[in-house]
Design a protein around this motif. Structure first.
Motif, short mmCIF file in Angstrom:
data_model
loop_
_atom_site.label_atom_id
_atom_site.label_comp_id
_atom_site.label_asym_id
_atom_site.label_seq_id
_atom_site.Cartn_x
_atom_site.Cartn_y
_atom_site.Cartn_z
N TYR A 191 0.83 -1.21 0.00
CA TYR A 191 0.00 0.00 0.00
C TYR A 191 0.86 1.26 0.00
O TYR A 191 0.46 2.30 -0.52
CB TYR A 191 -0.97 0.02 1.18
CG TYR A 191 -0.36 0.30 2.53
CD1 TYR A 191 -0.12 1.61 2.97
CD2 TYR A 191 -0.02 -0.73 3.39
CE1 TYR A 191 0.44 1.87 4.20
CE2 TYR A 191 0.55 -0.47 4.63
CZ TYR A 191 0.78 0.82 5.03
OH TYR A 191 1.33 1.08 6.25
N GLN A 219 -7.41 0.30 -4.33
CA GLN A 219 -8.72 0.93 -4.41
C GLN A 219 -8.63 2.39 -4.00
O GLN A 219 -7.89 2.75 -3.10
CB GLN A 219 -9.72 0.21 -3.49
CG GLN A 219 -9.81 -1.28 -3.75
CD GLN A 219 -10.20 -1.59 -5.16
OE1 GLN A 219 -11.12 -1.00 -5.72
NE2 GLN A 219 -9.50 -2.55 -5.77
N SER A 220 -9.42 3.21 -4.69
CA SER A 220 -9.48 4.63 -4.32
C SER A 220 -10.22 4.74 -2.99
O SER A 220 -11.20 4.04 -2.75
CB SER A 220 -10.23 5.43 -5.38
OG SER A 220 -9.55 5.36 -6.62
N ARG A 229 -13.10 -4.27 3.74
CA ARG A 229 -12.29 -3.19 3.18
C ARG A 229 -10.87 -3.63 2.85
O ARG A 229 -10.15 -2.92 2.15
CB ARG A 229 -12.25 -2.00 4.16
CG ARG A 229 -13.59 -1.32 4.37
CD ARG A 229 -14.14 -0.78 3.06
NE ARG A 229 -15.38 -0.06 3.22
CZ ARG A 229 -15.53 1.23 2.95
NH1 ARG A 229 -14.51 1.93 2.50
NH2 ARG A 229 -16.70 1.81 3.12
N ASP A 285 -7.34 -6.79 -3.89
CA ASP A 285 -6.29 -5.78 -4.05
C ASP A 285 -6.73 -4.48 -3.40
O ASP A 285 -6.84 -3.43 -4.05
CB ASP A 285 -6.00 -5.57 -5.54
CG ASP A 285 -5.42 -6.78 -6.21
OD1 ASP A 285 -4.99 -7.70 -5.49
OD2 ASP A 285 -5.41 -6.83 -7.45
N TRP A 286 -6.94 -4.52 -2.09
CA TRP A 286 -7.50 -3.36 -1.40
C TRP A 286 -6.59 -2.13 -1.49
O TRP A 286 -7.07 -1.00 -1.48
CB TRP A 286 -7.76 -3.69 0.07
CG TRP A 286 -6.55 -4.11 0.85
CD1 TRP A 286 -6.11 -5.36 1.09
CD2 TRP A 286 -5.61 -3.24 1.51
NE1 TRP A 286 -4.97 -5.36 1.84
CE2 TRP A 286 -4.63 -4.06 2.12
CE3 TRP A 286 -5.50 -1.86 1.66
CZ2 TRP A 286 -3.57 -3.54 2.85
CZ3 TRP A 286 -4.44 -1.35 2.38
CH2 TRP A 286 -3.50 -2.17 2.96
#
Length: 302
Positions: A243, A300-301, A292, A296-297
């Motif tokens: 992330y 994500q926007s 959440r 592929d969290w």
């Protein structure tokens, strides 16, 4: 039996005009209700009800006592309803703890969305890369990475936090692209020092073989933003949560290294002071977080 319940029984005897009907409402026997009213009269040393074959009627002291008891019972019901209503809504102050990088990049946008859904909620976000004592710090919930130690805390698993190895295109042009895990020994590593055993990078080869490679470099930092900045500037190869690197990977400022190798993942948990009787604000937040961190969290926007 407590005094409030005895008052409730007395009120219902008066309002239904019958000991037996009041007993059915309380799912008990008529002698139990009769005994409770008699106990009140004995304690007050006054007769509250006249009893006859047609039912019951209030004495003058009984009428005064009935009005007071009715008000007390109503206030007690109102108090219960206030708490129940509060428990059905996310409101009040929600104190959330999280690590610095994860908090800034991931938790902040989630917390803002949660606040928009619950206008009566206040949020206090606390950032600390150390594992703080939730109770001592007054936190309602904390988001943590890695395996949890056994404790009395409540916990909810949310998903996994994958890691990735990256370097800038310029660095790879100058020093070559590693093809095998062992090649990392001859490269400059940018070391995230908050990880235990940070000078040995562990992974699995494409064939599933575990390997640990000793690494070294000129920069060590406990701040992931600093490690990423150094990687973008061509200072070496970095190992970090996906992330953190996602935007730089998407923009081409860094490239994935040893993409065929499997890197460690961390469990993501929400932890809270007690697993019992969660406040509504916490249970709503936990429900909001579920799902959440699937797939592929990190891409994500918010």
């Amino acid at each position: 039996m407590d005094r409030l319940q005895a008052m409730e029984m007395f009120v219902r005897v008066v309002e239904t005009g019958s000991f037996s009907r009041a007993a059915r409402e309380f799912n008990t026997t008529q002698p139990t209700v009769t005994k409770q009213v008699a106990a009140i009269e004995a304690r007050l040393k006054v007769r509250l009800l006249n009893r006859n074959t047609r039912g019951v009627s209030l004495t003058e002291p009984g009428a005064l006592y009935y009005e007071k008891c009715k008000a007390i019972v109503r206030d007690a019901e109102d108090a219960d309803n206030v708490v129940r209503m509060r428990q059905s809504q996310a409101q009040g102050l929600l104190r959330i703890g999280t690590s610095v990088a994860f908090g800034r990049r991931v938790v902040v946008p989630l917390a803002l969305e949660f606040m928009q859904r619950h206008p009566q909620l206040l949020v206090d976000l606390s950032f600390d890369d150390r594992y703080v004592d939730l109770v001592a710090q007054g936190l309602d919930v904390a988001l943590r990475m890695g395996r949890l130690a056994d404790s009395s805390l409540g916990a909810r698993s949310l998903g996994m936090n994958p890691w990735v190895m990256v370097a800038s295109p310029a660095y790879l042009r100058r020093h070559g692209t590693p093809r095998r895990a062992q090649d990392l020994s001859s490269h400059t590593a940018l070391i995230y020092s908050s990880v235990v055993g940070d000078d040995v990078w562990h992974m699995q080869t494409p064939r599933g073989e575990p390997v640990g490679v000793p690494v070294s470099g000129r920069l060590r930092s406990n701040n992931l933003s600093a490690v990423l900045a150094a990687a973008r500037d061509g200072m070496g190869i970095a190992l970090m949560p996906r992330y953190v690197a996602h935007d730089s990977l998407a923009a081409g400022r860094v490239k994935e290294v040893l993409a065929g190798h499997v890197l460690p993942e961390q469990e993501i948990h929400a932890v809270f002071p007690s697993p019992r009787l969660l406040p509504a604000k916490v249970s709503h937040f936990l429900a909001f977080l579920q799902g959440r961190f699937a797939g592929d969290w990190w891409a994500q926007s918010p």
